[in-house]
Scaffold this active site. Sequence first.
Site, mmCIF file in Angstrom:
data_model
loop_
_atom_site.group_PDB
_atom_site.id
_atom_site.type_symbol
_atom_site.label_atom_id
_atom_site.label_comp_id
_atom_site.label_asym_id
_atom_site.label_seq_id
_atom_site.Cartn_x
_atom_site.Cartn_y
_atom_site.Cartn_z
ATOM 1 N N ASP A 113 0.934 -0.950 0.015
ATOM 2 C CA ASP A 113 -0.069 -0.287 -0.571
ATOM 3 C C ASP A 113 1.034 1.361 0.296
ATOM 4 O O ASP A 113 1.600 1.394 0.977
ATOM 5 C CB ASP A 113 -0.703 -0.081 1.196
ATOM 6 C CG ASP A 113 -1.669 1.662 1.693
ATOM 7 O OD1 ASP A 113 -1.006 2.427 0.988
ATOM 8 O OD2 ASP A 113 -2.098 1.353 2.153
ATOM 9 N N LYS A 115 2.808 11.463 -3.673
ATOM 10 C CA LYS A 115 2.168 10.844 -4.197
ATOM 11 C C LYS A 115 1.456 11.367 -4.506
ATOM 12 O O LYS A 115 0.278 11.584 -6.035
ATOM 13 C CB LYS A 115 1.359 9.759 -3.543
ATOM 14 C CG LYS A 115 0.715 8.810 -3.541
ATOM 15 C CD LYS A 115 -0.102 8.000 -3.319
ATOM 16 C CE LYS A 115 -1.393 7.383 -4.164
ATOM 17 N NZ LYS A 115 -1.776 6.235 -2.825
ATOM 18 N N GLU A 143 -7.070 0.412 -3.951
ATOM 19 C CA GLU A 143 -7.358 1.237 -2.582
ATOM 20 C C GLU A 143 -8.566 0.273 -2.443
ATOM 21 O O GLU A 143 -8.185 -0.965 -1.290
ATOM 22 C CB GLU A 143 -6.696 2.058 -1.945
ATOM 23 C CG GLU A 143 -5.605 2.137 -2.428
ATOM 24 C CD GLU A 143 -4.645 3.744 -2.466
ATOM 25 O OE1 GLU A 143 -5.272 4.510 -1.838
ATOM 26 O OE2 GLU A 143 -3.684 3.944 -2.842
ATOM 27 N N ASP A 194 -12.859 5.082 1.753
ATOM 28 C CA ASP A 194 -11.565 5.625 1.881
ATOM 29 C C ASP A 194 -10.459 6.859 1.885
ATOM 30 O O ASP A 194 -10.797 7.148 0.539
ATOM 31 C CB ASP A 194 -10.766 4.908 1.052
ATOM 32 C CG ASP A 194 -9.033 4.530 0.701
ATOM 33 O OD1 ASP A 194 -8.173 5.067 1.820
ATOM 34 O OD2 ASP A 194 -8.857 4.002 -0.017
#
Lengths: 589, 147
Positions: A26, A81, A178, A200
């Site tokens: 992850d 990211k 994810e 999420d």
Amino acid sequence: MLLQLTEPGQTPEPHANERKVAIGIDLGTTHSVVAMVVNGQPKVMRLEEGIALIPSAVSYDGKTQVGHAALHTGSALTSTKRLMGRGSDDPIVEQFPRAIKVSDSMVTLQAHAHKTVTPVEVAADILRHIKSKAKEALGEPVGQAVITVPAYFDDAARAATKDAAQLAGLQVLRLINEPTAAALAYGLETGAEGIYAVYDLGGGTFDISLLKLEKSVFQVLATGGDLTLGGDDVDHALCQALDLQPTQEHLWAVRQAKEALADGEEVTLSSVPNLKVSQADLEKACQELVGRTISISQSVLEDSGLQANQITGVVLVGGSTRLQAVQQAVESFFHMPPLTDIDPDQAVALGAAIQAHGLSDGSDNLLLDVIPLSLGLETMGGIVEKILHRNSPIPAMAKQEFTTYQDGQMGLLVHVVQGEREFVDDCRSLARFELAGIPPMPAGTARIEITFMVDADGLLTVSAKELTTGMAQQVEVKPTFGLSSEEMASMLEASLAHGREDMENRLLQESIVAAGRLINELQSALDQDGSILGLDEYKSLRALMDQLKVGLESNDRDTIQACHENLEEKSRNFAELRVNTRLVGVSGD
Amino acid sequence: MSEFEVLGLAPKFNLDPAELEQAYFAAQRQWHPDRFLTQSADEKAEAAVKSTQVNQAYQTLKTPLLRARSLYAVLVGTLPESSQSEALLQDMMALQEKLMEDPEAAKAEVGQELDNCELHLVNAFDGDLEAVPELIERYAYLVRLKG
């Protein structure tokens, strides 16, 4: 396979060559988590001082450090990211004071005085670190991984993630979304069946996916999200509310306060004495963010054609779902308390590990995912013609025929875009290419078929074909925002012979830093006191300085060092003169 | 190969959504690229094509309008042509007018009309194939009106 490790004629151990350990990663905005299946059970790996969460931070002071070590330097690059696959005009770039806009499509970051890195390289360094830590822990090399990406990641960001893995020497078995990974972990753990929403909210991104869970099938019905929405934004909002500059130190302090408020009413900021943060302050700072996640949830529900009361359960994933404001908003929107019986920090990595194991060893689980954003082409007047609609299951393919609009038109410019809006300018530009060499024909008679293909990783390939002649052209859609294939090739070459290369690279970087410092110092000394030198000596120092600058560009350590030593030696006289003049000056005052 | 064949289903309009879903899952269990990661390049390529076809077939059969077109093509051999029906045109213009005057009520009526049209399609596919093209056209208009 390029390398055959056994002697010809010898039978290798069963699977000794091709069997590699496969892990799940992850690769998060603030933290990365690694897991793998051991004896049939997915387990999170505690690779850093017994801790599962590896800060997604990299520092480049002389040597490359990742994780906690990088954070301790105080100069780490974090949250990069959020820049994956982004162009320099993206508003998110403003949150990065160390970002440099190289071109429309390229952002780099100032790693330290004389080094810039791309977000892809930062991700590659994190993955490299994970790979080597996992090897240390397992006693055998890790070659393959399932890496998770936000469901709402567009094509450019997915391609960038795959590039990073390739640079780190990791074979990507699959990029998975994810929320889908979390649903897999949750579904297998609890045996849940029905329609589940996975909400999420991580450090930098928000995803919501609706999935149908049924006897080892995990079917995504609809997905949505926002790539610029996450805990980082709460930190920025909280800084603003408290009248603090969003410096790294303040952001860090409010983040700690935010985490402490998960089970408290009021805390004092660590680095700012006498500044208290209350639950009410936090709630206020979260308000806008939470509101946006709920309205995205609403549209995803509408896309799926479902009503809130048809949802069996809501699974919370991502560290930011620990915020009380988030849990309350989710509960009131779905009319049910969210499920919190899975660690929101670990679910995604666990799901990735299960999938990595399943892909390499075989499994009954079936993940059926979708594309998050529509894919289309620019047509006359800047209007988008959608070819593949969002929430289409992958792998997907769609074709559309176009024609020429001028007599004798020899080429057709193909502009591929991603997004839901009607006009090209409001969508994300993915690639442009030209189908050239169409034979001259009257307007409207050429038949050009354009095919969109999205593979199981969610990556797009576009091909064009003139049907009357059969002339074809194919592009992998990455040139606009990802790395060009030449850049990729040269970076790969640079990272091939790792261990040795890394060491040499470090020495090279050190020599570059040292040379840069000498140039800067000498430059300002010459600007200040150059007049104490004779013209010849002044000129010669200038020339030697230029020589070192040229040497720097060679990226060859020996050259740099030779120039450096030469300049240092030749400037010694100047340094002595300066000291003497200064002393005279001081005593004369 | 028709969409029905891709999913191993008997061609019919009145398709049970659960039956369609089970056929879809079964086909993806067989062909999804995730199942071919350790196979040869040829097998991988074949699986990618098959899995894509399965997804396309599922998307088509899931949507009543596309399912009707696909079934008509299976039964008649060509896609339905425009009926040029004057009555259809009148009906749709009337609905369009209502949509401008009283959107709420008209939306409900369009929804109702869609349900009716679907029922008529079930019957037409059962024995009156000649009525199908106009019904498909009507259905397509209604879908567009619904927005």
